[in-house]
Design a protein around this motif. Structure first.
Motif, PDB file in Angstrom:
ATOM      1  N   TYR A  95       0.955  -1.256   0.083  1.00 32.90           N
ATOM      2  CA  TYR A  95      -0.074  -0.154  -0.077  1.00 32.90           C
ATOM      3  C   TYR A  95       0.941   1.267   0.213  1.00 32.90           C
ATOM      4  CZ  TYR A  95      -3.166  -3.548   1.587  1.00 32.90           C
ATOM      5  OH  TYR A  95      -4.010  -4.795   1.542  1.00 32.90           O
ATOM      6  N   GLY A  96       1.180   1.674  -1.316  1.00 36.85           N
ATOM      7  CA  GLY A  96       2.001   2.900  -1.548  1.00 36.85           C
ATOM      8  C   GLY A  96       1.277   4.232  -0.636  1.00 36.85           C
ATOM      9  N   ILE A  97       2.070   5.085  -0.394  1.00 38.27           N
ATOM     10  CA  ILE A  97       1.741   6.461   0.312  1.00 38.27           C
ATOM     11  C   ILE A  97       0.686   7.214  -0.422  1.00 38.27           C
ATOM     12  CG2 ILE A  97       3.514   7.833  -0.560  1.00 38.27           C
ATOM     13  CD1 ILE A  97       2.263   7.929   3.245  1.00 38.27           C
ATOM     14  N   TYR A  98       0.807   6.853  -1.882  1.00 36.53           N
ATOM     15  CA  TYR A  98      -0.200   7.771  -2.778  1.00 36.53           C
ATOM     16  C   TYR A  98      -1.441   6.899  -3.237  1.00 36.53           C
ATOM     17  CZ  TYR A  98       4.001  10.407  -2.693  1.00 36.53           C
ATOM     18  OH  TYR A  98       5.293  11.258  -2.097  1.00 36.53           O
ATOM     19  N   GLY A  99      -1.365   5.766  -2.860  1.00 38.29           N
ATOM     20  CA  GLY A  99      -2.624   4.791  -3.245  1.00 38.29           C
ATOM     21  C   GLY A  99      -2.341   4.093  -4.628  1.00 38.29           C
ATOM     22  N   SER A 100      -3.564   3.489  -5.101  1.00 36.68           N
ATOM     23  CA  SER A 100      -3.173   2.746  -6.560  1.00 36.68           C
ATOM     24  C   SER A 100      -4.545   2.467  -6.910  1.00 36.68           C
ATOM     25  CB  SER A 100      -2.246   1.469  -6.298  1.00 36.68           C
ATOM     26  OG  SER A 100      -2.386   0.711  -7.636  1.00 36.68           O
ATOM     27  N   LEU A 101      -4.819   2.420  -8.265  1.00 36.78           N
ATOM     28  CA  LEU A 101      -6.196   2.053  -8.966  1.00 36.78           C
ATOM     29  C   LEU A 101      -5.725   0.558  -9.614  1.00 36.78           C
ATOM     30  CD1 LEU A 101      -7.426   5.409 -10.078  1.00 36.78           C
ATOM     31  CD2 LEU A 101      -7.669   4.220  -8.151  1.00 36.78           C
ATOM     32  N   ALA A 102      -4.721   0.161  -9.738  1.00 35.58           N
ATOM     33  CA  ALA A 102      -4.353  -0.971 -10.646  1.00 35.58           C
ATOM     34  C   ALA A 102      -4.735  -1.995  -9.786  1.00 35.58           C
ATOM     35  CB  ALA A 102      -2.762  -0.904 -10.661  1.00 35.58           C
ATOM     36  N   PRO A 103      -5.071  -3.137 -10.776  1.00 35.04           N
ATOM     37  CA  PRO A 103      -5.324  -4.644 -10.278  1.00 35.04           C
ATOM     38  C   PRO A 103      -4.294  -5.256  -9.159  1.00 35.04           C
ATOM     39  CG  PRO A 103      -5.565  -4.383 -12.712  1.00 35.04           C
ATOM     40  CD  PRO A 103      -4.769  -3.188 -12.299  1.00 35.04           C
ATOM     41  N   ARG A 104      -3.177  -4.990  -9.409  1.00 38.21           N
ATOM     42  CA  ARG A 104      -2.206  -5.295  -8.545  1.00 38.21           C
ATOM     43  C   ARG A 104      -2.118  -6.885  -8.204  1.00 38.21           C
ATOM     44  NH1 ARG A 104      -2.380  -3.040  -3.075  1.00 38.21           N
ATOM     45  NH2 ARG A 104      -4.559  -2.863  -3.435  1.00 38.21           N
ATOM     46  N   GLU A 105      -2.257  -7.597  -9.374  1.00 34.75           N
ATOM     47  CA  GLU A 105      -2.015  -9.131  -9.548  1.00 34.75           C
ATOM     48  C   GLU A 105      -0.637  -9.758  -9.876  1.00 34.75           C
ATOM     49  OE1 GLU A 105      -5.418  -9.723 -12.106  1.00 34.75           O
ATOM     50  OE2 GLU A 105      -7.058  -9.357 -10.536  1.00 34.75           O
ATOM     51  N   GLY A 106       0.379  -8.935  -9.820  1.00 34.72           N
ATOM     52  CA  GLY A 106       1.468  -9.620 -10.227  1.00 34.72           C
ATOM     53  C   GLY A 106       2.419  -8.943 -11.323  1.00 34.72           C
ATOM     54  N   THR A 107       1.332  -8.087 -12.140  1.00 39.70           N
ATOM     55  CA  THR A 107       2.020  -7.394 -13.189  1.00 39.70           C
ATOM     56  C   THR A 107       1.817  -5.861 -13.068  1.00 39.70           C
ATOM     57  OG1 THR A 107       1.183  -9.176 -14.774  1.00 39.70           O
ATOM     58  CG2 THR A 107       1.676  -7.135 -15.849  1.00 39.70           C
ATOM     59  N   PRO A 108       2.938  -5.101 -13.276  1.00 38.41           N
ATOM     60  CA  PRO A 108       2.734  -3.644 -13.298  1.00 38.41           C
ATOM     61  C   PRO A 108       1.547  -3.182 -13.957  1.00 38.41           C
ATOM     62  CG  PRO A 108       5.012  -4.205 -13.624  1.00 38.41           C
ATOM     63  CD  PRO A 108       4.052  -5.596 -13.962  1.00 38.41           C
ATOM     64  N   GLY A 109       0.838  -2.248 -13.083  1.00 41.97           N
ATOM     65  CA  GLY A 109      -0.286  -1.343 -13.901  1.00 41.97           C
ATOM     66  C   GLY A 109      -1.195  -2.523 -14.388  1.00 41.97           C
ATOM     67  N   TRP A 110      -1.627  -1.977 -15.829  1.00 42.52           N
ATOM     68  CA  TRP A 110      -2.567  -2.534 -16.647  1.00 42.52           C
ATOM     69  C   TRP A 110      -1.856  -3.262 -17.783  1.00 42.52           C
ATOM     70  CZ3 TRP A 110      -3.463   1.669 -13.779  1.00 42.52           C
ATOM     71  CH2 TRP A 110      -4.900   1.571 -13.122  1.00 42.52           C
ATOM     72  N   ASN A 111      -1.469  -4.565 -17.808  1.00 40.20           N
ATOM     73  CA  ASN A 111      -0.658  -5.183 -18.835  1.00 40.20           C
ATOM     74  C   ASN A 111       0.667  -4.546 -19.030  1.00 40.20           C
ATOM     75  OD1 ASN A 111      -2.875  -6.869 -19.674  1.00 40.20           O
ATOM     76  ND2 ASN A 111      -3.765  -5.102 -20.684  1.00 40.20           N
ATOM     77  N   GLY A 112       1.254  -4.252 -17.800  1.00 42.21           N
ATOM     78  CA  GLY A 112       2.639  -3.729 -17.821  1.00 42.21           C
ATOM     79  C   GLY A 112       2.758  -2.073 -18.032  1.00 42.21           C
ATOM     80  N   GLU A 113       1.645  -1.535 -18.129  1.00 40.12           N
ATOM     81  CA  GLU A 113       1.650  -0.089 -18.231  1.00 40.12           C
ATOM     82  C   GLU A 113       1.060   0.661 -17.055  1.00 40.12           C
ATOM     83  OE1 GLU A 113       1.528   1.120 -23.031  1.00 40.12           O
ATOM     84  OE2 GLU A 113      -0.378   0.799 -21.816  1.00 40.12           O
ATOM     85  N   LEU A 114       1.910   1.605 -16.638  1.00 38.02           N
ATOM     86  CA  LEU A 114       1.191   2.617 -15.550  1.00 38.02           C
ATOM     87  C   LEU A 114       0.533   3.832 -16.049  1.00 38.02           C
ATOM     88  CD1 LEU A 114       4.173   2.308 -12.846  1.00 38.02           C
ATOM     89  CD2 LEU A 114       2.194   0.649 -13.078  1.00 38.02           C
ATOM     90  N   TYR A 115       0.055   4.681 -15.190  1.00 41.19           N
ATOM     91  CA  TYR A 115      -0.864   5.848 -15.793  1.00 41.19           C
ATOM     92  C   TYR A 115      -0.448   7.071 -14.801  1.00 41.19           C
ATOM     93  CZ  TYR A 115      -2.921   3.114 -19.428  1.00 41.19           C
ATOM     94  OH  TYR A 115      -3.194   2.416 -20.550  1.00 41.19           O
ATOM     95  N   GLY A 116      -0.101   8.140 -15.323  1.00 37.85           N
ATOM     96  CA  GLY A 116       0.117   9.493 -14.623  1.00 37.85           C
ATOM     97  C   GLY A 116      -0.722  10.559 -15.214  1.00 37.85           C
ATOM     98  N   GLY A 117      -0.894  11.622 -14.493  1.00 40.27           N
ATOM     99  CA  GLY A 117      -1.769  12.513 -14.764  1.00 40.27           C
ATOM    100  C   GLY A 117      -0.997  13.983 -15.117  1.00 40.27           C
ATOM    101  N   THR A 118      -1.751  14.893 -15.712  1.00 38.01           N
ATOM    102  CA  THR A 118      -1.136  15.900 -16.127  1.00 38.01           C
ATOM    103  C   THR A 118      -1.469  17.167 -15.121  1.00 38.01           C
ATOM    104  OG1 THR A 118      -2.833  16.417 -17.491  1.00 38.01           O
ATOM    105  CG2 THR A 118      -0.935  15.176 -18.456  1.00 38.01           C
ATOM    106  N   GLU A 119      -1.695  16.856 -13.898  1.00 35.91           N
ATOM    107  CA  GLU A 119      -2.119  17.991 -13.257  1.00 35.91           C
ATOM    108  C   GLU A 119      -1.357  19.112 -12.825  1.00 35.91           C
ATOM    109  OE1 GLU A 119      -1.143  14.526 -10.677  1.00 35.91           O
ATOM    110  OE2 GLU A 119      -2.489  14.763 -12.268  1.00 35.91           O
ATOM    111  N   VAL A 120      -0.018  18.736 -12.826  1.00 38.84           N
ATOM    112  CA  VAL A 120       1.082  19.705 -12.429  1.00 38.84           C
ATOM    113  C   VAL A 120       1.231  20.916 -13.458  1.00 38.84           C
ATOM    114  CG1 VAL A 120       3.591  20.308 -11.960  1.00 38.84           C
ATOM    115  CG2 VAL A 120       2.265  18.179 -11.174  1.00 38.84           C
TER     116      VAL A 120
END
Length: 426
Positions: free
Chosen positions: A155-180
């Motif tokens: 449980y990382g300090i910033y949370g996660s929406l990924a399935p977390r089933e042994g593969t990073p993110g979704w099919n090996g891809e993570l996602y980041g926003g452009t809010e900055v």
């Protein structure tokens, strides 16, 4: 998953250096109202903290979360512990290596029998599969790599929406926003951004990610690349001045940042903001940027936790009071403190029936956002089958001012934007 396009690739960048409210801890936890000291006869609650304290990136690069967590537990024990039980903190320095990390995981989980890991800050979290397989909750760790978007029970300090089933993110891809980028465009009218990187693979990859996010938000991007071995920061500074950059983002180490800032001062390159991330949100700015007073006062930091300088906030004031003895302060220390508070909330909920790994894990999996008493932008853990295309994301923003330190810019719970989510591979 609270990653931004500016912070998502921090693991790769670090290699350069070597070459809504949730449950809150009752305020009574820190108020001495006749609360007994921890019972000597009661078995302590044992937690582990893994830190790359000695590593290729330097002795102090990763110690902030550890120091914040340790300060929290020390203060908690001084006020009665958890249900009269002391929290025994077992520290392990993994040396910044995968082998060392796996050794720490084995020692803490199999030998020391810790209930949970707290505020993990590892350059190479090779032991993450072991932690997950053992069902040991790892609470409030820093997502330097992809582990917190890969494995259950982490449980990382910033949370996660990924399935977390042994593969990073979704099919090996993570996602980041452009809010900055959206923030600086909407709030300050920035339209041109320079991205400065080394001609080194990790730095260049990070710069490409930042560039992609900026262009998604409609910025004109000025790319500046310098030689890793013999960087000509003066030429880069002169060009970004000539190009009229409003903002400067970078894929550089701390030393490179300081050199770039000095070069910007030397050539008279004045920008709205020289933007950095949470790892550099520290009290050492005057020393780190001592040769660049103008650029130093254009430093801005963004993150997902309340500014450690906001002592008017009670939760921040508790943190600062407990860490008076530290020679420096940083945002990572505050986030380590928040991680320890998170574990404590979980353990308190389990105290009537027994503080076990399973009970603490169940608290973390209950699906309610968490704020550590307002220190964090609400953190959530969901397991979405598909990545979100857009997301409403808030951010904490501060600007450095000599004589005042980091000055908060707006409220982190209202600095919010609906932004696209950009895919990248860790």
């Amino acid at each position: 998953m609270r990653r931004t396009a500016t912070g998502a690739a921090v693991a790769g960048l670090l290699l350069l250096l070597g070459t809504a409210c949730g449950s809150r801890l009752p305020e009574s936890a820190f108020e001495n109202r006749g609360t007994p000291t921890p019972r000597e006869s009661a078995a302590p609650i044992r937690v582990g903290v893994i830190t790359s304290a000695t590593s290729p990136v330097g002795a102090s690069a990763f110690t902030g979360p550890r120091d914040g967590a340790k300060a929290f537990f020390d203060r908690l024990d001084a006020h009665g512990g958890i249900d009269g039980r002391r929290v025994e903190v077992r520290l392990c320095d993994d040396g910044g290596s995968g082998v060392g990390n796996s050794t720490c995981v084995h020692r803490l989980i199999d030998e020391d029998k810790v209930v949970a890991l707290v505020a993990t800050t590892a350059l190479d979290y090779a032991g993450a599969p072991q932690v997950s397989h053992a069902g040991v909750p790892d609470i409030g760790g820093q997502p330097i790599g992809a582990a917190y978007d890969t494995y259950p029970h982490l449980y990382g300090i910033y949370g996660s929406l990924a399935p977390r089933e042994g593969t990073p993110g979704w099919n090996g891809e993570l996602y980041g926003g452009t809010e900055v980028y959206r923030y600086f465009e909407r709030v300050h009218g920035a339209r041109t951004a320079a991205v400065v990187s080394y001609n080194q693979s990790a730095s260049a990859a990070y710069a490409r990610l930042v560039t992609q996010g900026l262009r998604t938000e409609g910025y004109r991007v000025v790319a500046e690349q310098v030689d890793f071995a013999l960087p000509d920061f003066r030429a880069a500074a002169a060009d970004l001045k000539a190009q009229g950059a409003d903002l400067v983002f970078d894929a550089l180490d701390t030393h490179g940042n300081a050199q770039l800032c000095k070069a910007m001062d030397d050539v008279g390159a004045h920008v709205l903001a020289k933007v950095t991330n949470v790892q550099n949100w520290t009290s050492t700015v005057p020393e780190d940027y001592k040769g660049a007073p103008r650029c130093r006062n254009a430093l801005w930091a963004t993150g997902s936790s309340r500014n450690y300088e906001d002592v008017g906030d009670r939760a921040v004031r508790e943190f600062r009071d407990a860490t008076k003895g530290l020679s420096t302060h940083s945002q990572w220390q505050l986030e380590g403190w928040a991680a320890a508070r998170w574990f404590t909330d979980a353990a308190k909920s389990c105290a009537p029936s027994g503080v076990t790994r399973g009970c603490v894990d169940a608290f973390m999996n209950r699906g309610k956002p968490y704020t550590a008493g307002g220190l964090l932008i609400p953190v959530a853990f969901e397991r979405l089958p598909e990545p979100p295309k857009t997301r409403r994301t808030c951010l904490s923003v501060a600007r450095w001012r000599d004589g005042r330190g980091w000055v908060t810019q707006g409220d982190m719970n209202t600095n919010c934007f609906d932004v696209p989510q950009i895919a990248y591979r860790p």
